[in-house]
Enzyme design. Structure first.
Site, PDB file in Angstrom:
ATOM      1  N   SER A  88     -19.941   5.684  -8.823  1.00  0.00           N
ATOM      2  CA  SER A  88     -19.341   4.497  -8.207  1.00  0.00           C
ATOM      3  C   SER A  88     -20.413   3.479  -7.885  1.00  0.00           C
ATOM      4  O   SER A  88     -21.334   3.751  -7.114  1.00  0.00           O
ATOM      5  CB  SER A  88     -18.601   4.887  -6.922  1.00  0.00           C
ATOM      6  OG  SER A  88     -18.401   3.717  -6.141  1.00  0.00           O
ATOM      7  N   ASP A 114       9.878  -2.783  -0.847  1.00  0.00           N
ATOM      8  CA  ASP A 114       9.837  -1.898  -2.035  1.00  0.00           C
ATOM      9  C   ASP A 114      10.409  -0.516  -1.736  1.00  0.00           C
ATOM     10  O   ASP A 114      11.214   0.008  -2.499  1.00  0.00           O
ATOM     11  CB  ASP A 114       8.430  -1.828  -2.661  1.00  0.00           C
ATOM     12  CG  ASP A 114       7.316  -1.389  -1.718  1.00  0.00           C
ATOM     13  OD1 ASP A 114       7.562  -1.307  -0.489  1.00  0.00           O
ATOM     14  OD2 ASP A 114       6.201  -1.144  -2.207  1.00  0.00           O
ATOM     15  N   SER A 162      -6.910  -0.108  -4.029  1.00  0.00           N
ATOM     16  CA  SER A 162      -6.597   1.275  -4.409  1.00  0.00           C
ATOM     17  C   SER A 162      -5.691   1.299  -5.636  1.00  0.00           C
ATOM     18  O   SER A 162      -5.893   2.102  -6.550  1.00  0.00           O
ATOM     19  CB  SER A 162      -5.977   2.053  -3.245  1.00  0.00           C
ATOM     20  OG  SER A 162      -4.785   1.469  -2.801  1.00  0.00           O
ATOM     21  N   TYR A 213       3.227   2.813   9.184  1.00  0.00           N
ATOM     22  CA  TYR A 213       3.905   2.559   7.911  1.00  0.00           C
ATOM     23  C   TYR A 213       4.953   3.640   7.659  1.00  0.00           C
ATOM     24  O   TYR A 213       6.120   3.355   7.365  1.00  0.00           O
ATOM     25  CB  TYR A 213       2.860   2.549   6.793  1.00  0.00           C
ATOM     26  CG  TYR A 213       3.369   2.136   5.438  1.00  0.00           C
ATOM     27  CD1 TYR A 213       3.181   0.843   4.979  1.00  0.00           C
ATOM     28  CD2 TYR A 213       4.031   3.041   4.610  1.00  0.00           C
ATOM     29  CE1 TYR A 213       3.634   0.461   3.728  1.00  0.00           C
ATOM     30  CE2 TYR A 213       4.495   2.666   3.368  1.00  0.00           C
ATOM     31  CZ  TYR A 213       4.279   1.373   2.927  1.00  0.00           C
ATOM     32  OH  TYR A 213       4.739   1.004   1.696  1.00  0.00           O
ATOM     33  N   SER A 227      -5.005  -4.780  -2.487  1.00  0.00           N
ATOM     34  CA  SER A 227      -4.692  -3.500  -3.108  1.00  0.00           C
ATOM     35  C   SER A 227      -5.742  -3.031  -4.108  1.00  0.00           C
ATOM     36  O   SER A 227      -5.460  -2.811  -5.288  1.00  0.00           O
ATOM     37  CB  SER A 227      -3.325  -3.556  -3.773  1.00  0.00           C
ATOM     38  OG  SER A 227      -2.850  -2.250  -3.859  1.00  0.00           O
ATOM     39  N   GLY A 256      -9.812  -2.578   0.933  1.00  0.00           N
ATOM     40  CA  GLY A 256      -9.118  -2.491   2.215  1.00  0.00           C
ATOM     41  C   GLY A 256      -8.752  -3.819   2.830  1.00  0.00           C
ATOM     42  O   GLY A 256      -8.441  -3.889   4.014  1.00  0.00           O
ATOM     43  N   ASP A 261       2.424  -2.164  -5.247  1.00  0.00           N
ATOM     44  CA  ASP A 261       1.027  -2.425  -5.616  1.00  0.00           C
ATOM     45  C   ASP A 261       0.729  -1.995  -7.047  1.00  0.00           C
ATOM     46  O   ASP A 261       0.113  -2.739  -7.819  1.00  0.00           O
ATOM     47  CB  ASP A 261       0.076  -1.684  -4.668  1.00  0.00           C
ATOM     48  CG  ASP A 261       0.258  -2.102  -3.222  1.00  0.00           C
ATOM     49  OD1 ASP A 261       0.948  -3.114  -2.974  1.00  0.00           O
ATOM     50  OD2 ASP A 261      -0.284  -1.407  -2.337  1.00  0.00           O
TER      51      ASP A 261
HETATM   52  P1  ADP Z   1      -6.531  -1.671  -0.309  1.00  0.00           P
HETATM   53  O1  ADP Z   1      -5.658  -2.526   0.537  1.00  0.00           O
HETATM   54  O2  ADP Z   1      -7.714  -2.430  -0.813  1.00  0.00           O
HETATM   55  O3  ADP Z   1      -5.789  -0.956  -1.382  1.00  0.00           O
HETATM   56  P2  ADP Z   1      -6.903   1.008   0.620  1.00  0.00           P
HETATM   57  O4  ADP Z   1      -7.409   1.547   1.902  1.00  0.00           O
HETATM   58  O5  ADP Z   1      -5.546   1.356   0.174  1.00  0.00           O
HETATM   59  O6  ADP Z   1      -7.114  -0.562   0.693  1.00  0.00           O
HETATM   60  O7  ADP Z   1      -7.891   1.469  -0.533  1.00  0.00           O
HETATM   61  C1  ADP Z   1      -9.284   1.285  -0.431  1.00  0.00           C
HETATM   62  C2  ADP Z   1     -10.012   2.502  -0.996  1.00  0.00           C
HETATM   63  O8  ADP Z   1      -9.795   2.575  -2.418  1.00  0.00           O
HETATM   64  C3  ADP Z   1     -11.505   2.427  -0.830  1.00  0.00           C
HETATM   65  O9  ADP Z   1     -11.922   2.916   0.415  1.00  0.00           O
HETATM   66  C4  ADP Z   1     -11.994   3.310  -1.975  1.00  0.00           C
HETATM   67  O10 ADP Z   1     -11.914   4.667  -1.638  1.00  0.00           O
HETATM   68  C5  ADP Z   1     -10.970   3.050  -3.060  1.00  0.00           C
HETATM   69  N1  ADP Z   1     -11.398   2.013  -4.031  1.00  0.00           N
HETATM   70  C6  ADP Z   1     -10.727   0.900  -4.367  1.00  0.00           C
HETATM   71  N2  ADP Z   1     -11.381   0.215  -5.338  1.00  0.00           N
HETATM   72  C7  ADP Z   1     -12.484   0.924  -5.634  1.00  0.00           C
HETATM   73  C8  ADP Z   1     -13.563   0.735  -6.554  1.00  0.00           C
HETATM   74  N3  ADP Z   1     -13.631  -0.320  -7.374  1.00  0.00           N
HETATM   75  N4  ADP Z   1     -14.536   1.685  -6.594  1.00  0.00           N
HETATM   76  C9  ADP Z   1     -14.471   2.775  -5.787  1.00  0.00           C
HETATM   77  N5  ADP Z   1     -13.486   2.985  -4.897  1.00  0.00           N
HETATM   78  C10 ADP Z   1     -12.498   2.073  -4.796  1.00  0.00           C
HETATM   79 MG    MG Z   2      -4.167   0.374  -1.035  1.00  0.00          MG
END
Ligand code: ADP
Ligand code: MG
Length: 421
Positions: A79, A48, A145, A248, A143, A139, A198
């Protein structure tokens, strides 16, 4: 309250809301929910940010907001996942760096990031109170985030009483514009210079479809990915490495360096074509073969992987369009080899999971998914082989790595949604 139409995390958040926020006098709108999905990526990893092609699908896991619009400019969040509150004001936004708001917990900085970027685009927003939930594993590589960011944009739209709309025509923002806003928010909140994959995948998801996305033009089209008899198994290594984000950003830089070197190599022979080269996407496999020996070894590996991966995206698209899912499997294995040996973003645990998958009859293909150095693998598996793969992972993964894996099965699902409760 009839909540049947809502994804499960939205239902849960709706039920929770009155227990967490109960001062009725604050509100100027009805109770409702907004949500957005996580994603898998069938093929097209680390392409991407090279302006290349990706083939993601949104999954049947979402982040969800449930709440009500307020009379004032305050945003209060609870949350479900972290069992914690966060609060900020719309006054003074946009802020440049959500990451600098260290008074806010990490999860709230993604939300602030999106709201800040929407404001930067001149979009008028309202305050709201909301419970934030979700069932995208955090995490692990699906995805979460992006699901949180895109659901934030969708929630802002819901809490705007129709003043801020998202849609293909006549809306305030198109789905890909929302993806771009959320990508900027991700950069601000996490410091990771991630590509558009993502957020785009979450914004444009459709049930039973993958999306072939051109990460330069942002054009996309849907590819059939409704595969009865085949399941998508996502297997989490349960490894998270700090190294991931610096590596990355380093890969990104190496790709930029390789692009410049290749352009300079091509220029004397073909000035016209060299002028068009701004990313690895612009180098054809034939050009690469011709000039690769002049690149330093590391850059040769990185560029070789990316250029081949773009080709693999089109091979998978051709196979899916012919209804030949079996042909997708070998392309996934090759994708993993490239990520492991040339792009060098895999790790022992990911390689072990792919290796185990390789040994099970009825697994069409598997590869690591996402940025790398941990996270999960995607496996295309005949339904009859789900049990065998699960058992093999449960037996051999702990033996070989000293860890437990988490196994999930998901489907290609729709994009964001919102509704009054
Ligand atoms: P991923 O691969 O899942 O995107 P990241 O490290 O990029 O992993 O993102 C994870 C972070 O996103 C979590 O630690 C949290 O801060 C936030 N997050 C994602 N989904 C939620 C949710 N439903 N509620 C609160 N925080 C979330
Ligand atoms: Mg992410």
């Amino acid at each position: 309250m009839d909540t049947k139409a809502f994804p499960q995390p939205a239902r849960m958040a709706l039920e929770k809301f009155p227990h967490v926020f109960n001062d009725q006098t604050l509100y100027a709108g009805p109770l409702g929910a907004a949500w957005a999905p996580g994603r898998i990526n069938i093929i097209g990893e680390h392409t991407d940010y090279n302006d290349g092609f990706v083939l993601p699908a949104a999954v049947d896991r979402v982040a969800a907001f449930a709440g009500r619009m307020r009379h004032d400019q305050t945003i209060r969040l609870w949350s479900h996942h972290f069992e914690a509150y966060a609060q900020f004001s719309l006054e003074g936004l946009p802020e440049t760096f959500a990451a600098q708001r260290t008074d806010l917990p990490g999860w709230a900085r993604y939300i602030l990031g999106v709201i800040s970027e929407l404001r930067r685009d001149g979009i008028e927003l309202h305050g709201f109170d909301a419970v934030v939930g979700g069932d995208v594993p955090l995490g692990s590589g699906m995805s979460s985030s992006a699901s949180l960011e895109v659901s934030t944009a969708e929630a802002c739209s819901f809490f705007s009483n129709g003043k801020f709309t998202i849609g293909i025509e006549g809306a305030t923002l198109t789905p890909m514009q929302v993806a771009a806003v959320c990508q900027r928010a991700e950069h601000a909140a996490s410091g990771l210079r991630s590509g558009i994959l993502d957020q785009a995948a979450s914004c444009i998801g459709r049930p039973g479809k993958a999306a072939l996305l051109d990460c330069r033009s942002y054009e996309y089209r849907y590819i059939p990915f409704d595969t009865p008899g085949i399941s998508i198994m996502v297997i989490d290594t349960n490894v998270r490495r700090e190294l991931a984000s610096s590596a990355y950003n380093e890969r990104r830089q190496q790709c930029e360096e390789a692009t410049l070197l290749l352009r300079d190599l091509i220029a004397p022979h073909d000035p016209e074509s060299a002028q068009q080269i701004t990313a690895l996407r612009d180098i054809s496999p034939a050009q690469f073969t011709q000039y690769k020996e002049y690149l330093p070894e590391i850059l040769r590996k990185r560029a070789g992987y990316v250029i081949a991966e773009d080709e693999r995206v089109f091979q998978v698209v051709a196979a899916l369009e012919q209804g030949d899912i079996e042909a997708v499997g070998p392309i996934l294995w090759r994708g993993h080899e490239g990520l492991r040996d040339e792009y060098q973003v895999s790790c022992m645990e990911l390689d072990t999971l792919v290796d185990i998958a390789h040994s099970v009859n009825g697994v069409l293909g598997a590869r690591m998914l996402g940025g790398g150095f941990g996270g999960c693998t995607i496996n295309l598996v005949h339904n009859e082989a789900i049990e065998a793969l699960s058992q093999a992972v449960e037996k051999y993964y702990p033996e070989r790595t000293g860890r437990q894996a988490t196994i999930d099965i998901c489907r290609a699902a729709g994009g964001p949604g919102q509704s009054v409760a």
